[in-house]
Design a protein around this motif. Structure first.
Motif, PDB file in Angstrom:
ATOM      1  N   GLY A   9     -22.049  21.718  55.445  1.00  0.00           N
ATOM      2  CA  GLY A   9     -21.094  20.701  54.996  1.00  0.00           C
ATOM      3  C   GLY A   9     -21.679  19.769  53.960  1.00  0.00           C
ATOM      4  O   GLY A   9     -21.114  19.578  52.877  1.00  0.00           O
ATOM      5  N   ALA A  10     -22.846  19.167  54.260  1.00  0.00           N
ATOM      6  CA  ALA A  10     -23.461  18.186  53.358  1.00  0.00           C
ATOM      7  C   ALA A  10     -24.475  18.801  52.401  1.00  0.00           C
ATOM      8  O   ALA A  10     -24.941  18.122  51.489  1.00  0.00           O
ATOM      9  N   HIS A  11     -24.837  20.066  52.610  1.00  0.00           N
ATOM     10  CA  HIS A  11     -25.834  20.765  51.781  1.00  0.00           C
ATOM     11  C   HIS A  11     -27.191  20.066  51.818  1.00  0.00           C
ATOM     12  O   HIS A  11     -27.918  20.076  50.833  1.00  0.00           O
ATOM     13  N   LYS A  12     -27.525  19.485  52.945  1.00  0.00           N
ATOM     14  CA  LYS A  12     -28.806  18.785  53.128  1.00  0.00           C
ATOM     15  C   LYS A  12     -29.767  19.731  53.843  1.00  0.00           C
ATOM     16  O   LYS A  12     -29.912  19.695  55.066  1.00  0.00           O
ATOM     17  N   ILE A  13     -30.416  20.585  53.091  1.00  0.00           N
ATOM     18  CA  ILE A  13     -31.256  21.646  53.648  1.00  0.00           C
ATOM     19  C   ILE A  13     -32.477  21.075  54.368  1.00  0.00           C
ATOM     20  O   ILE A  13     -32.816  21.519  55.466  1.00  0.00           O
ATOM     21  N   LYS A  14     -33.138  20.089  53.763  1.00  0.00           N
ATOM     22  CA  LYS A  14     -34.322  19.495  54.381  1.00  0.00           C
ATOM     23  C   LYS A  14     -33.946  18.741  55.661  1.00  0.00           C
ATOM     24  O   LYS A  14     -34.619  18.871  56.686  1.00  0.00           O
ATOM     25  N   LEU A  15     -32.884  17.963  55.612  1.00  0.00           N
ATOM     26  CA  LEU A  15     -32.433  17.244  56.808  1.00  0.00           C
ATOM     27  C   LEU A  15     -32.037  18.231  57.907  1.00  0.00           C
ATOM     28  O   LEU A  15     -32.336  18.016  59.087  1.00  0.00           O
ATOM     29  N   ALA A  16     -31.394  19.331  57.530  1.00  0.00           N
ATOM     30  CA  ALA A  16     -31.027  20.367  58.503  1.00  0.00           C
ATOM     31  C   ALA A  16     -32.277  20.980  59.129  1.00  0.00           C
ATOM     32  O   ALA A  16     -32.289  21.282  60.324  1.00  0.00           O
ATOM     33  N   LEU A  17     -33.338  21.139  58.344  1.00  0.00           N
ATOM     34  CA  LEU A  17     -34.595  21.669  58.869  1.00  0.00           C
ATOM     35  C   LEU A  17     -35.192  20.712  59.897  1.00  0.00           C
ATOM     36  O   LEU A  17     -35.605  21.136  60.980  1.00  0.00           O
ATOM     37  N   ILE A  18     -35.223  19.443  59.579  1.00  0.00           N
ATOM     38  CA  ILE A  18     -35.728  18.442  60.532  1.00  0.00           C
ATOM     39  C   ILE A  18     -34.881  18.467  61.800  1.00  0.00           C
ATOM     40  O   ILE A  18     -35.399  18.455  62.917  1.00  0.00           O
ATOM     41  N   GLU A  19     -33.579  18.553  61.621  1.00  0.00           N
ATOM     42  CA  GLU A  19     -32.650  18.553  62.755  1.00  0.00           C
ATOM     43  C   GLU A  19     -32.834  19.789  63.633  1.00  0.00           C
ATOM     44  O   GLU A  19     -32.848  19.683  64.858  1.00  0.00           O
ATOM     45  N   ILE A  20     -33.012  20.956  63.037  1.00  0.00           N
ATOM     46  CA  ILE A  20     -33.142  22.178  63.837  1.00  0.00           C
ATOM     47  C   ILE A  20     -34.482  22.217  64.572  1.00  0.00           C
ATOM     48  O   ILE A  20     -34.572  22.790  65.665  1.00  0.00           O
ATOM     49  N   VAL A  21     -35.503  21.592  64.017  1.00  0.00           N
ATOM     50  CA  VAL A  21     -36.776  21.479  64.740  1.00  0.00           C
ATOM     51  C   VAL A  21     -36.580  20.592  65.976  1.00  0.00           C
ATOM     52  O   VAL A  21     -37.050  20.923  67.075  1.00  0.00           O
ATOM     53  N   MET A  22     -35.862  19.483  65.803  1.00  0.00           N
ATOM     54  CA  MET A  22     -35.549  18.617  66.955  1.00  0.00           C
ATOM     55  C   MET A  22     -34.702  19.369  67.984  1.00  0.00           C
ATOM     56  O   MET A  22     -34.922  19.252  69.191  1.00  0.00           O
ATOM     57  N   LEU A  23     -33.739  20.136  67.510  1.00  0.00           N
ATOM     58  CA  LEU A  23     -32.889  20.940  68.387  1.00  0.00           C
ATOM     59  C   LEU A  23     -33.723  21.928  69.196  1.00  0.00           C
ATOM     60  O   LEU A  23     -33.574  22.024  70.417  1.00  0.00           O
ATOM     61  N   THR A  24     -34.610  22.643  68.538  1.00  0.00           N
ATOM     62  CA  THR A  24     -35.431  23.644  69.217  1.00  0.00           C
ATOM     63  C   THR A  24     -36.299  22.986  70.294  1.00  0.00           C
ATOM     64  O   THR A  24     -36.427  23.507  71.405  1.00  0.00           O
ATOM     65  N   GLY A  25     -36.876  21.846  69.986  1.00  0.00           N
ATOM     66  CA  GLY A  25     -37.667  21.113  70.977  1.00  0.00           C
ATOM     67  C   GLY A  25     -36.832  20.661  72.157  1.00  0.00           C
ATOM     68  O   GLY A  25     -37.272  20.741  73.320  1.00  0.00           O
TER      69      GLY A  25
END
Length: 162
Positions: free
Chosen positions: A99-115
Motif C-alpha cells: 500500500g505505502a511502498h515502504k520496503i525498508k519499513l516493511a522489512l523492519i516490521e516483518i522482522v518484528m512479526l517473525t520475533g
C-alpha cells in the motif's frame, strides 16, 4: 453451538488476509512488477494459496489454546495476547509494503512479526504442542518472506520509496 468458537477463531486471521489481498491485487499488476526481485521468489499465484493455509492453521491453533485454557482467561492473557499482537503485525505488513511502498519499513516490521511469532510459539508449546507445531509452516514462510523482503529492499535501494 460448541463449534462457534472453533469456527470464529479459525476464520479470524482471514479477515486481515482479505483486506491484504484487496491491496495486493492492484499493486501486483502495477508497482510490484517494477521492482527487482530474486529469481527464487515464489510465483505470485502461490501467495493466496499459501496464506489461506497458513491463516487457517494459525487460527485453528489459537482455538486449541483458547480451548485448553478455558477461554479468554487470565492464563490465556500472554499466549493469546502474543497471538493477537502477531496477527496485528501480520495484517499491517501488506499495507506498509504494497500500500505505502515502504520496503525498508516493511522489512523492519516483518522482522518484528517473525520475533513475535517465535514468542507466540514458545508460549503455546507448554499448553498445546499441536497448536505450537501448527505454527511451524508459518514460521518457515515468514523466514522466506523476510529474506524476500530484504532482497527486494537491497536490490531496489536506489529507487526512491514513494
Amino acid at each position: 453451538m460448541m463449534w462457534m468458537p472453533m469456527l470464529g477463531l479459525t476464520a479470524l486471521p482471514h479477515l486481515g488476509g482479505l483486506y491484504g489481498g484487496y491491496i495486493t491485487r492492484r499493486e501486483v499488476k502495477t508497482w510490484y512488477p517494477t521492482l527487482n526481485k530474486p529469481s527464487w521468489r515464489p510465483p505470485n499465484a502461490a501467495f493466496p494459496v499459501v496464506w489461506t493455509c497458513l491463516y487457517t492453521g494459525m487460527g485453528y491453533g489459537s482455538y486449541l489454546i483458547w480451548k485448553e485454557l478455558g477461554g479468554f482467561t487470565e492464563d490465556a492473557l500472554v499466549p493469546l495476547g502474543l497471538y493477537g499482537l502477531q496477527l496485528a503485525l501480520n495484517w499491517a505488513w501488506t499495507p506498509i509494503f504494497f500500500g505505502a511502498h515502504k520496503i525498508k519499513l516493511a522489512l523492519i516490521e516483518i522482522v518484528m512479526l517473525t520475533g513475535t511469532v517465535g514468542a507466540t510459539v514458545a508460549s503455546w508449546y507448554p499448553i498445546s504442542r499441536t497448536a505450537a507445531l501448527m505454527m511451524a509452516p508459518y514460521m518457515a514462510w515468514l523466514c522466506l518472506a523476510t529474506s524476500l523482503n530484504y532482497c527486494i529492499w537491497r536490490d531496489n535501494s536506489e529507487k526512491k520509496e514513494e
